[in-house]
Design an enzyme around this catalytic site. Structure first.
Site, PDB file in Angstrom:
ATOM      1  N   ASP A 143       0.880  -1.181   0.000  1.00 46.35           N
ATOM      2  CA  ASP A 143       0.000   0.000   0.000  1.00 46.35           C
ATOM      3  C   ASP A 143       0.914   1.226   0.000  1.00 46.35           C
ATOM      4  OD1 ASP A 143      -3.007  -0.899   1.931  1.00 46.35           O
ATOM      5  OD2 ASP A 143      -1.876  -2.034   0.424  1.00 46.35           O
ATOM      6  N   LYS A 156      -6.735   3.325  -3.496  1.00 46.82           N
ATOM      7  CA  LYS A 156      -7.181   3.301  -2.101  1.00 46.82           C
ATOM      8  C   LYS A 156      -7.449   4.724  -1.648  1.00 46.82           C
ATOM      9  CE  LYS A 156      -5.153   2.053   2.438  1.00 46.82           C
ATOM     10  NZ  LYS A 156      -4.076   1.321   3.107  1.00 46.82           N
ATOM     11  N   LYS A 201     -10.010   0.223  -2.538  1.00 50.60           N
ATOM     12  CA  LYS A 201      -9.982  -0.018  -1.092  1.00 50.60           C
ATOM     13  C   LYS A 201     -10.421   1.245  -0.384  1.00 50.60           C
ATOM     14  CE  LYS A 201      -6.810  -1.245   2.717  1.00 50.60           C
ATOM     15  NZ  LYS A 201      -5.511  -1.876   3.069  1.00 50.60           N
TER      16      LYS A 201
END
Lengths: 287, 481, 313
Positions: free
Chosen positions: C150, C213, C249
């Site tokens: 991430d 995300k 996400k």
């Protein structure tokens, strides 16, 4: 033997809570005959400072709530005041020495006035805003916006009707207010604070500082984060003049004293106009 | 595994429907002198919900007399601030009973519970709340220092937003000091009758509000009654014209809110995902039973195909079915009669050469239903581009330039609303200036507010409802000279 | 002319990227938020609610990203990630655990190959470090066993219009990821406008993100329904253009099952069922898992549950 009553402690109303003065001081409040009623909190400059912080924080949300929402909150306050009608009447009788009939008339007028201002929340922009037919291909409109945080002195007598007539127009238009009620008859103001605390009005929109305006108001008049002053309840002209001079340091908007006002007669739009700023916007009209 | 939403029905138990209702005259429910009744059904199931009185001549007369008496003896003498308090009470009662009213509206009208709950009923309360506050402030509304009421108002409303149309009529009338006799639509009387109950709970003085149920004939008798000072009508253009003819030559003041064939104009720089929502909301909200529906989609030709593809993809997620299910997007068509009309006009669209498309939509066996429908390759000459369908049917046309969009938008006898989708502010204002419609929505659609005046140009009617302008319909505003 | 990009992005100079990104359709904030609010009124009950809860659990990236994280803390969280409800082994595992790079080894040892191990990298959460540091951060995490990375974008570069710096960084990190999946954190709370979020989404997807995300969870606001809706629309349109499905996400601020189910509704009605899998949608959360378990227990047992019936870690 008659029942022994539970007596109230009379505190300040700041940020939706009821603190004592940070100075720890109180002063004696007597009824119209001179008999002792209670020791009431005596606000200091630090209480005033805290009230301004609370007002500024509350202003952000209150001023951006929809007008409909503000109107409903204000109407709800009137519902709660109606439930306390008898209490207000007794307090006016005691504090101002009025007959029950006159006290009731004042209280009823105060509640009705609150309802009147509640009904303005979603209308004053229509009454005091407008479009302007400028000479050019532009759409131009003027709209009233709340000025921000207002410090107000309520009338010395008319301890409920005068108080309501000062507070309601300020908050209907989206401002937050710090108000000093009549020093000699502050009890109804504290009951009003209880109404505010049990309705849906966000904490900090209205702050009530009992005490001596002569001591506290100069601090508010000079406070750089107060946008306007309402000197309605100041009786002494020289005091009012000095506060205005102090206010000039930050170019505050000042509402002049109104000591001889007839609070029973219907208001104009003036008190709402006093606490709004007019914003004018130009938008080009083109393909 | 797919994400199927399980049935999520709102409960009917919150509503208590009587088997039969009389007329609400002078503060009480009374049996009709006509002794005739009409059945009202749930259009989603065809089940009979109740029967309501059909007011005859004597009943209409009694209602107008009650309104006149209440006006003369009570309401016109009452201070504005007291009228205000009654109307505030009504607003609060509507809020308190909002769930019950939403369910009742859905049962009687067929619209999805999500719409009655989230749109109709909150707006009803808001209309009463807003107008309550005007009752004691009329001197500030721009109609002179002491504007006077008119007297008795005769009000006839349609079936598409039953309680909301009642609010639009009754709230300003009462705020301005008039008394009313209102006739709800024959297929949707139940929320008006619940409103009568609310008037009783508010202790509204008897005769100030009178509700008489009935069909077209009752409405005609009401608006033609000689002792009525004001007529307010929302409904079809055809009936509106008949009413205008009927009151011609009398002293009755008239406002009309009639049909529309609104253009929803999408430019090549529109915020496209929100524009798709606006298109969908514009024509499929309330099954298209909206006078200001965006029924003509005017797409800039350069982006037409893409927008139509995106629109079709979006229509695939619309859920048609039980109006009481909280997840339903498209409810029932209000009546067999209306369904027939929609089917007739849709067939004409196909016959005249437009291309018809609907998403795959399972249709329940009972009740009146019509799937969301899009016609492409439509031109101004097609019936489906000119006539109001009043159903979930969208006609798509194209344009090349802003001027052409304006011309096509204005090329209709109607003039109720227009939608404009573009990222460019100055163009929004330029278009808004040029379109001949009473309402302009920019980058949004079907937004209503009691503070915002609503009404049409041309054959969409005259007069405004809501806002300061709306008050004028219920006050004496002419010069004495 | 068309509304959305149709040709491949070839000019990745700053001017080229600017023209591409600023040519995307605008976003009307009021309309976007209204659409999200309408989707939030969907009422999901009974069997669909039970399915949604289990699906949401299987989409959780169970996260601990605190300065005071220790191996003990991570091991406890990993045990919970594998068996969220000790009283009920029909409860699914979560999708992944998410930790700082220096705790990846501990996490991988604890979970084996049963679930993913995601590491935050590139000077998370601020992204303020040199490119060398960011690359090393990533390489080490991958070497230690992270199969998902991430990363954060350089918001400073984005907001000052330096799109090619943002693009090049993502592309470079993607390369050192090897087989690991790359999630690109936009930090929508710092991008502020929906137009920026749309542009950052397309930029990240074009640069090679496998997932986009919303947030680091360290800034408020973090994930919101409108912002996630917007990102799902971008992902949908990207698939129309390229045929590739990118995941989304939503991280930070999602606390209750009710919230989580609303996100699933938004996914369902924007991009469809194909995205209702942990391979394409994740929740970055910590306290959400317990609320999902409480609701799962309520549906199973028929009465409201309480905090004593779920573990604190």
């Amino acid at each position: 033997m008659s029942r022994v009553d539970v007596r109230k402690t009379h505190k300040l109303f700041i940020g939706g809570a009821f603190p004592r003065s940070e100075s720890g001081r109180t002063y004696e409040v007597n009824d119209a005959k001179g008999e002792f009623i209670a020791n009431v909190a005596q606000a200091s400059r630090k209480d005033a400072r805290d009230a301004v912080l609370a007002g500024r924080a509350a202003f952000a949300k209150w001023s951006t709530a929809t007008a409909y929402n503000r109107g409903q909150v204000l109407y709800r306050i009137a519902e709660v005041m109606e439930g306390r009608r008898d209490q207000f009447i007794a307090e006016i009788e005691q504090g101002e020495g009025l007959s029950t009939k006159k006290a009731a008339a004042a209280v009823d007028a105060a509640i009705d006035r609150w309802v009147w201002y509640a009904g303005w929340a979603d209308k004053y922009a229509q009454a005091i805003g407008n479009t302007n037919p400028v000479a050019g291909p532009f759409f131009n409109f003027s709209t009233p916006e709340p000025t921000g945080v207002v410090a107000a002195v309520a009338p010395q007598d008319h301890s409920i009707l005068g108080l309501v007539s000062v507070i309601a127009p300020i908050i209907t238009t989206g401002n937050a207010v710090i108000v000093m009620p009549s020093p000699s008859a502050p009890i109804p103001a504290i009951t009003l604070a209880e109404c505010l605390a049990t309705s849906d009005v966000p904490g900090g929109v209205v702050n009530i500082l009992t005490g001596a305006p002569a001591e506290v108001m100069p601090w508010l008049a000079e406070h750089a984060d107060v946008n306007a002053l309402d000197l309605t309840g100041i009786v002494d002209e020289s005091v009012a003049a000095e506060l205005e001079r102090q206010a000039a340091g930050t170019v505050k908007r000042v509402q002049a004293p109104r000591s001889g006002a007839d609070w029973m007669s219907p208001p104009s739009l003036d008190r709402m106009r006093s606490f709004v700023e007019t914003k004018t916007v130009w938008l080009p009209v083109g393909i | 595994m797919t994400f199927e939403y399980a049935p999520a029905p709102e409960s009917r138990s919150v509503v208590d429907i009587d088997s039969s209702y009389g007329l609400f005259i002078n503060g009480e429910f009374v049996e009709p002198a006509s002794n005739t009744f009409l059945k009202t059904i749930n259009p989603a199931t065809e089940e009979v919900l109740s029967e309501v009185a059909e007011a005859g001549k004597a009943d209409v007369d009694a209602a107008v007399q009650a309104a006149r008496k209440a006006y003369n003896k009570t309401w016109s003498k009452m201070a504005g601030k007291d009228r205000a308090k009654y109307i505030f009470r009504i607003a609060r009662l509507i809020q308190e009973r909002s769930r019950e009213l939403a369910v009742l509206e859905t049962l009687d009208n067929g619209k999805p519970i999500r719409e009655s709950r989230d749109v109709d009923i909150p707006l009803v309360a808001a209309h009463f709340f807003y107008h309550a506050g005007w009752a004691d402030k009329l001197e500030f509304a721009g109609y002179g220092p002491d504007p006077k009421s008119l007297g008795v108002a005769a009000q006839v409303i349609p079936w598409n937003f039953p309680l909301l149309m009642l609010a639009w009529k009754i709230a300003p009338a009462l705020a301005c000091g008039n008394t009313v006799v209102l006739k709800p639509a024959e297929t949707t009387p139940l929320t008006a009758l619940a409103f009568a109950d609310i008037c009783q709970q508010a202790d509204l003085p008897p005769g100030v509000v009178n509700i008489i149920t009935g069909a077209g004939e009752t409405g005609r008798m009401l608006v033609e009654h000689p002792d009525v000072n004001k007529v307010a009508f929302t409904g079809s253009t055809e009936v509106g014209k008949a009413i205008q003819r009927a009151v011609a030559g009398t002293d009755k003041k008239l406002t009309l809110e009639l049909g529309g064939k609104a253009a929803n104009i999408v430019f090549d720089d529109a915020p496209v995902d929100q524009a798709i929502e606006g298109i969908v909301n514009g024509i499929y909200f309330n099954q298209g039973h909206v006078c200001c529906a965006g029924s003509r989609l005017l797409l800039q030709e350069s982006i037409a195909e893409e927008v139509i593809d995106a629109l079709k993809r979006r229509l695939g997620t619309l859920r048609l079915g039980d109006p009481l299910d909280k997840n339903t997007d498209i409810g029932a068509i209000n009546s067999r009669m209306q369904l027939n009309k929609i089917e007739e006009l849709t067939k004409s669209g196909e016959d005249e050469g437009a291309e018809r498309w609907s998403p795959n939509c399972p249709i329940p066996d009972k009740g009146f239903w019509f799937p969301p429908t899009v016609f492409t390759n439509v031109t101004q000459a097609h019936r489906i581009a000119r006539e109001e369908i009043f159903g979930p049917v969208l006609s798509v046309l194209t344009f090349r330039t802003p001027e052409e969009a304006v011309e096509k938008a204005n090329n209709t006898p109607f003039g109720l609303s227009t939608g404009i989708w573009t990222d460019k502010g100055s163009r929004i204002l330029w278009m808004a200036n040029k379109v001949r419609s009473g309402i302009v929505w920019a980058n949004t659609f079907n937004r209503f507010d009691p503070t915002s005046p609503f009404g049409g140009y041309k054959e969409s009617g005259f007069g405004r409802e809501g806002g300061v302008q709306g008050l004028g319909a219920y006050l004496h505003v002419e010069d004495p000279s | 002319m068309s509304l959305l990009p149709t040709r491949p992005l070839t000019d990745t100079s700053n001017a080229g990227l600017k023209a591409y990104l600023h040519g995307l359709p605008g976003v009307d904030a009021v309309g976007l938020e209204a659409r999200a609010a309408t989707l939030a009124t969907r009422s999901i009950k009974n069997e669909s609610k039970a399915w949604a809860i289990d699906t949401a659990i299987s989409m959780v990236d169970l996260t601990t990203l605190e300065g005071m994280d220790t191996p003990g803390k991570v091991k406890a969280m990993c045990a919970k990630a594998l068996h969220p409800d000790p009283t009920d082994n029909t409860c699914p595992s979560v999708a992944a655990v998410c930790v700082y790079g220096d705790l990846v080894t501990t996490a991988r040892e604890a979970v084996g190959d049963r679930i993913h191990v995601a590491a935050v990298a590139t000077a998370f959460p601020s992204g303020r470090a040199s490119m060398d540091v960011k690359l090393l951060d990533t390489k080490q995490a991958v070497a230690d066993g992270a199969d998902e990375i991430d990363m954060v974008i350089d918001r400073g570069a984005f907001l000052s219009g330096n799109y090619s710096k943002v693009y090049d960084e993502i592309a470079a990190i993607k390369e050192v990821c090897g087989d690991a999946h790359l999630k690109v954190i936009l930090e929508t709370g710092e991008l502020k406008t929906y137009d920026n979020v749309r542009r950052a989404s397309w930029l990240a997807m074009e640069a090679g993100a496998d997932f986009i995300k919303t947030s680091t969870g360290k800034v408020t606001p973090a994930a919101t329904l409108p912002v996630t809706l917007l990102m799902l629309e971008a992902v949908r349109d990207f698939e129309t253009k390229t045929g590739t499905k990118i995941g989304v996400k939503a991280a930070g601020g999602i606390k209750t099952s009710k919230d989580a189910i609303r996100y699933l509704v938004v996914v369902n009605e924007t991009v469809g069922e194909a995205w209702l899998t942990p391979d394409l949608f994740r929740f970055g959360a910590s306290s959400l898992l317990n609320d999902l378990l409480l609701q799962r227990q309520r549906m199973r047992d028929g009465h409201y549950s309480g905090p004593d019936y779920v573990t604190i870690d």
